[in-house]
Design an enzyme around this catalytic site. Structure first.
Site, PDB file in Angstrom:
ATOM      1  N   CYS A 153       5.477  -3.535  -2.400  1.00  0.00           N
ATOM      2  CA  CYS A 153       4.742  -4.279  -3.416  1.00  0.00           C
ATOM      3  C   CYS A 153       5.498  -5.573  -3.677  1.00  0.00           C
ATOM      4  CB  CYS A 153       4.637  -3.461  -4.705  1.00  0.00           C
ATOM      5  SG  CYS A 153       3.801  -4.330  -6.043  1.00  0.00           S
ATOM      6  N   HIS A 204      -4.528  -0.328  -4.017  1.00  0.00           N
ATOM      7  CA  HIS A 204      -3.210  -0.766  -4.502  1.00  0.00           C
ATOM      8  C   HIS A 204      -3.381  -1.854  -5.566  1.00  0.00           C
ATOM      9  CE1 HIS A 204       1.159  -1.947  -3.772  1.00  0.00           C
ATOM     10  NE2 HIS A 204       0.684  -2.990  -4.428  1.00  0.00           N
ATOM     11  N   GLU A 205      -4.245  -2.830  -5.303  1.00  0.00           N
ATOM     12  CA  GLU A 205      -4.433  -3.931  -6.264  1.00  0.00           C
ATOM     13  C   GLU A 205      -5.106  -3.438  -7.546  1.00  0.00           C
ATOM     14  OE1 GLU A 205      -2.686  -6.333  -5.635  1.00  0.00           O
ATOM     15  OE2 GLU A 205      -2.467  -5.919  -3.508  1.00  0.00           O
ATOM     16  N   HIS A 263      -2.953  -1.832 -10.096  1.00  0.00           N
ATOM     17  CA  HIS A 263      -2.168  -2.723 -10.964  1.00  0.00           C
ATOM     18  C   HIS A 263      -2.887  -2.967 -12.298  1.00  0.00           C
ATOM     19  CE1 HIS A 263       1.335  -3.796  -8.612  1.00  0.00           C
ATOM     20  NE2 HIS A 263       0.611  -4.180  -7.574  1.00  0.00           N
TER      21      HIS A 263
HETATM   22  C1  UDB Z   1       1.771  -6.825   0.150  1.00  0.00           C
HETATM   23  N1  UDB Z   1       2.470  -7.214   2.329  1.00  0.00           N
HETATM   24  O1  UDB Z   1       1.346  -7.961   0.102  1.00  0.00           O
HETATM   25  F1  UDB Z   1      -0.134  -6.777   8.355  1.00  0.00           F
HETATM   26  F2  UDB Z   1       0.234 -11.187   6.868  1.00  0.00           F
HETATM   27  C2  UDB Z   1       2.807  -6.443   1.194  1.00  0.00           C
HETATM   28  C3  UDB Z   1       4.255  -6.757   0.823  1.00  0.00           C
HETATM   29  C4  UDB Z   1       4.622  -5.986  -0.415  1.00  0.00           C
HETATM   30  C5  UDB Z   1       5.150  -6.345   1.959  1.00  0.00           C
HETATM   31  C6  UDB Z   1       4.440  -8.226   0.544  1.00  0.00           C
HETATM   32  C7  UDB Z   1       1.922  -6.785   3.444  1.00  0.00           C
HETATM   33  O2  UDB Z   1       1.603  -5.643   3.683  1.00  0.00           O
HETATM   34  N2  UDB Z   1       1.801  -7.847   4.244  1.00  0.00           N
HETATM   35  C8  UDB Z   1       1.233  -8.131   5.375  1.00  0.00           C
HETATM   36  C9  UDB Z   1       0.856  -7.209   6.310  1.00  0.00           C
HETATM   37  C10 UDB Z   1       0.266  -7.648   7.438  1.00  0.00           C
HETATM   38  C11 UDB Z   1       0.050  -8.994   7.650  1.00  0.00           C
HETATM   39  C12 UDB Z   1       0.434  -9.897   6.682  1.00  0.00           C
HETATM   40  C13 UDB Z   1       1.028  -9.480   5.567  1.00  0.00           C
HETATM   41  N3  UDB Z   1       1.310  -5.907  -0.747  1.00  0.00           N
HETATM   42  C14 UDB Z   1       0.433  -6.398  -1.797  1.00  0.00           C
HETATM   43  C15 UDB Z   1       0.963  -6.180  -3.169  1.00  0.00           C
HETATM   44  O3  UDB Z   1       2.093  -5.889  -3.477  1.00  0.00           O
HETATM   45  N4  UDB Z   1       0.058  -6.350  -4.099  1.00  0.00           N
HETATM   46  O4  UDB Z   1       0.271  -6.097  -5.386  1.00  0.00           O
HETATM   47  C16 UDB Z   1       1.576  -4.501  -0.673  1.00  0.00           C
HETATM   48  C17 UDB Z   1       0.608  -3.792   0.279  1.00  0.00           C
HETATM   49  C18 UDB Z   1       1.054  -2.324   0.479  1.00  0.00           C
HETATM   50  C19 UDB Z   1      -0.175  -1.567   0.816  1.00  0.00           C
HETATM   51  C20 UDB Z   1      -1.332  -2.378   0.398  1.00  0.00           C
HETATM   52  C21 UDB Z   1      -0.790  -3.642  -0.214  1.00  0.00           C
HETATM   53 ZN    ZN Z   2       1.534  -4.443  -5.671  1.00  0.00          ZN
END
Ligand code: UDB
Ligand code: ZN
Length: 189
Positions: free
Chosen positions: A115, A159-160, A163
């Site tokens: 996250c 996940h979003e 929040h």
């Molecule tokens: C993410 N990123 O954004 F395949 F470009 C995660 C983080 C926590 C590692 C930054 C992610 O999965 N990035 C990703 C994957 C790819 C290509 C690309 C980027 N989140 C969103 C978040 O924290 N929202 O509050 C966590 C994800 C975990 C499972 C779903 C969301």
């Molecule tokens: Zn998150």
């Protein structure tokens, strides 16, 4: 532009609070906020910009992660071909999105979740619905949308939306058996 210093980490109690519904049409302030959230996702997925500003590449972000208790989130999920060209793009700036139906079948990411607001690693499977239907207002296209999401995409939306209710991914990890899959759960690579 938003950078990592704007994103609250999970020691902040706001991340455990419930976000409120947002009146439509958006105020200028809410409009600017959700567009800057979407822009964060774009910037963070651009290698050059991400490196320059130290952005973690994000696929989704909720307003509460910026300290604003409103039910708004941005989503940017892109697929690339081997030359790095975008071949599929799912992009939304969602206001008051809601899961209207889901399958009983569950799914989890093999590598677990992270996250933007969580700095430590929390290993283990996070079970979520394998398919969800979401309704909400999209500020990018200025219309009500119905989104059917499966697999990885379904996990990002859940996940979003979690929040909005103060829930974090590691709340779902089985403390005694973090890597125990639920029966019939689908593993996503
Ligand atoms: C993410 N990123 O954004 F395949 F470009 C995660 C983080 C926590 C590692 C930054 C992610 O999965 N990035 C990703 C994957 C790819 C290509 C690309 C980027 N989140 C969103 C978040 O924290 N929202 O509050 C966590 C994800 C975990 C499972 C779903 C969301
Ligand atoms: Zn998150």
């Amino acid at each position: 532009m938003l950078t990592m210093k704007d994103i609250l980490d999970d020691s902040h109690e706001l991340l455990r609070q419930k976000s409120q519904e947002v009146p439509l049409p958006l105020s200028k302030e809410d409009h600017d906020l959700i567009l800057s959230m979407y822009e964060y996702l774009e910037n963070s997925q651009d290698d050059e910009i991400a490196e320059k500003y130290g952005l973690r590449p994000g696929v989704g972000i909720a307003a509460v992660q910026l300290g604003v208790l409103k039910r708004m989130c941005a989503i940017l999920i892109q697929d690339y071909d081997e030359d790095g060209n975008v071949i599929k793009k799912e992009a939304y700036a969602l206001v008051n999105p809601k899961i209207v139906s889901y399958t009983p079948k569950m799914a989890y990411l093999k590598a677990g979740e992270g996250c933007l607001s969580v700095l430590n690693e929390h290993e283990g499977y996070v079970h979520r619905h394998a398919k969800v239907t979401i309704k909400g207002y999209d500020e990018l296209t200025k219309q009500e949308v119905t989104i059917v999401a499966r697999g990885y995409n379904a996990i990002v939306y859940q996940h979003e939306l979690d929040h909005f209710d103060g829930k974090l991914f590691y709340d779902y990890i089985n403390k005694d058996h973090p890597f125990m899959a639920q029966p019939n759960a689908m593993e996503i690579e």
